[in-house]
Structure formats: structure tokens, C-alpha cells
Design a protein around this motif. Sequence first.
Motif, PDB file in Angstrom:
ATOM      1  N   LEU A 155       4.895  -6.006  22.850  1.00 19.62           N
ATOM      2  CA  LEU A 155       3.867  -5.849  21.848  1.00 19.62           C
ATOM      3  C   LEU A 155       2.523  -5.670  22.854  1.00 19.62           C
ATOM      4  O   LEU A 155       1.717  -4.914  22.438  1.00 19.62           O
ATOM      5  N   GLN A 156       2.524  -6.533  23.927  1.00 15.42           N
ATOM      6  CA  GLN A 156       1.008  -6.470  24.597  1.00 15.42           C
ATOM      7  C   GLN A 156       1.032  -5.173  25.211  1.00 15.42           C
ATOM      8  O   GLN A 156      -0.273  -4.490  25.410  1.00 15.42           O
ATOM      9  N   GLN A 157       1.998  -4.521  25.620  1.00 18.65           N
ATOM     10  CA  GLN A 157       1.868  -3.387  26.166  1.00 18.65           C
ATOM     11  C   GLN A 157       1.447  -2.286  25.393  1.00 18.65           C
ATOM     12  O   GLN A 157       0.604  -1.412  25.768  1.00 18.65           O
ATOM     13  N   GLN A 158       1.988  -2.403  24.219  1.00 19.17           N
ATOM     14  CA  GLN A 158       1.587  -1.506  23.040  1.00 19.17           C
ATOM     15  C   GLN A 158       0.162  -1.408  22.869  1.00 19.17           C
ATOM     16  O   GLN A 158      -0.711  -0.639  22.686  1.00 19.17           O
ATOM     17  N   LEU A 159      -0.323  -2.672  22.685  1.00 20.67           N
ATOM     18  CA  LEU A 159      -1.716  -3.125  22.326  1.00 20.67           C
ATOM     19  C   LEU A 159      -2.864  -2.458  23.439  1.00 20.67           C
ATOM     20  O   LEU A 159      -3.740  -2.068  23.263  1.00 20.67           O
ATOM     21  N   PHE A 160      -2.062  -2.930  24.759  1.00 20.53           N
ATOM     22  CA  PHE A 160      -3.176  -2.172  25.750  1.00 20.53           C
ATOM     23  C   PHE A 160      -3.095  -0.797  25.764  1.00 20.53           C
ATOM     24  O   PHE A 160      -4.216  -0.190  25.716  1.00 20.53           O
TER      25      PHE A 160
END
Length: 196
Positions: A155-160
Motif C-alpha cells: 500500500l505504501q509503495q502504491q501511495l508513493f
Amino acid sequence: MKNYFLFSIFYPLFCTLFFSSCTNSNEQAKQIKSLDSISGALNQKVIELQKIDTLILEKALTKFNNYKQFIKQNINDTVTKKEADAVQQFFASGTILENFFINRKTILARAQLVNTQLTKLMLDINQNTIEQKQLQEFTFAEKEQANDVIQKSFLQQQLFNTNLQQFKNALPLVEELIKTKNNGQLPTIVKDTIAL
């Protein structure tokens, strides 16, 4: 006859012990294989999270903080809808990038802890220091923790990725707006050679 009698008593007992030992051994091997697999998936996510270019992230955050401060202090009058949308996108994506910077460190630390726990559990299973009931409970708990870290990392990778792109898209309009309010100049930022 006496030997046959002893054989008929001890043989079933021996078979029961032998096959239960094999069953436990097979179960332990399955648990270790399963834990090793989830550990591999967790380590892959950690590698992906560590590969994110921190230099670009830090540059984006530096611009975000400098421009945000300038906008809050100097742009109080009416702006066009296009400018307002760009500023809003700039603030939203910049804030998410700030959160990502913090969350990334937290996730990496959590992943390291979960990895340590998985390794210790696999060692305990190999050394046969855990009862069967506890083995299933501990394995389930550790898998849940690892899956949680994997999902949060993803999720954090996608948000980034999404918000870095949105930040880059909003940046030219925000910089033009700042220039119109600052005699054609941007706020002073340490010069660097990497373009966003």
C-alpha cells in the motif's frame, strides 16, 4: 509363544509411536516450508521498499516544505481554479509523501522484527522445542504479522508512486504561481542536479 505375546503388545505401540513421530515430523516440515515462504515474500517487499529512491523523495519533501511555507505566508488573494487545483493537489500529494517517509521507516523496522520472529520460530521447530498445539498457534500468528507488513508495504509503495507523480504534475503550476507572487523567483532551495 511368550515372544509372540510380547510382540503383539509392543508392535502396535511401536508403530503408533513411529508413525506419530513421522506425522509430527511431516507437519513440522510443512510449517517450516510455509514460514520460509512467507519470510521470502516479506524480504522481497522489504527490498522493494528499500529500493525506492530516497534522494528523489528528499528533494520532493524539501520543495514541498519550502513552497508550502511560502504559499501559506504569501498567497492570500484569489487564484484561478486551475491554480487552486494545482495547489490543492500539491498539498495533498506532498502530505502523503511526508507520511510515506515516516511510514517507510516504521514498516522496515516492523519487517525486521517479524523476520527475526520467523527465524526464531523456524529454529524452534527444527529443534522440536514447541508442542504441536503451540506450533500451530505461533505459526498462524507469525504468518498474520508477516502478511500485515507485506500488505502495508504494498500500500505504501502504491501511495508513493501515485503521489510522487501527482506532486510532479502539480509542481510546474505551483512554481509559476509562486513566481508571480515573488518577482519571478522561486524560494531559495539548495541547488541540486537531480530533476524531479
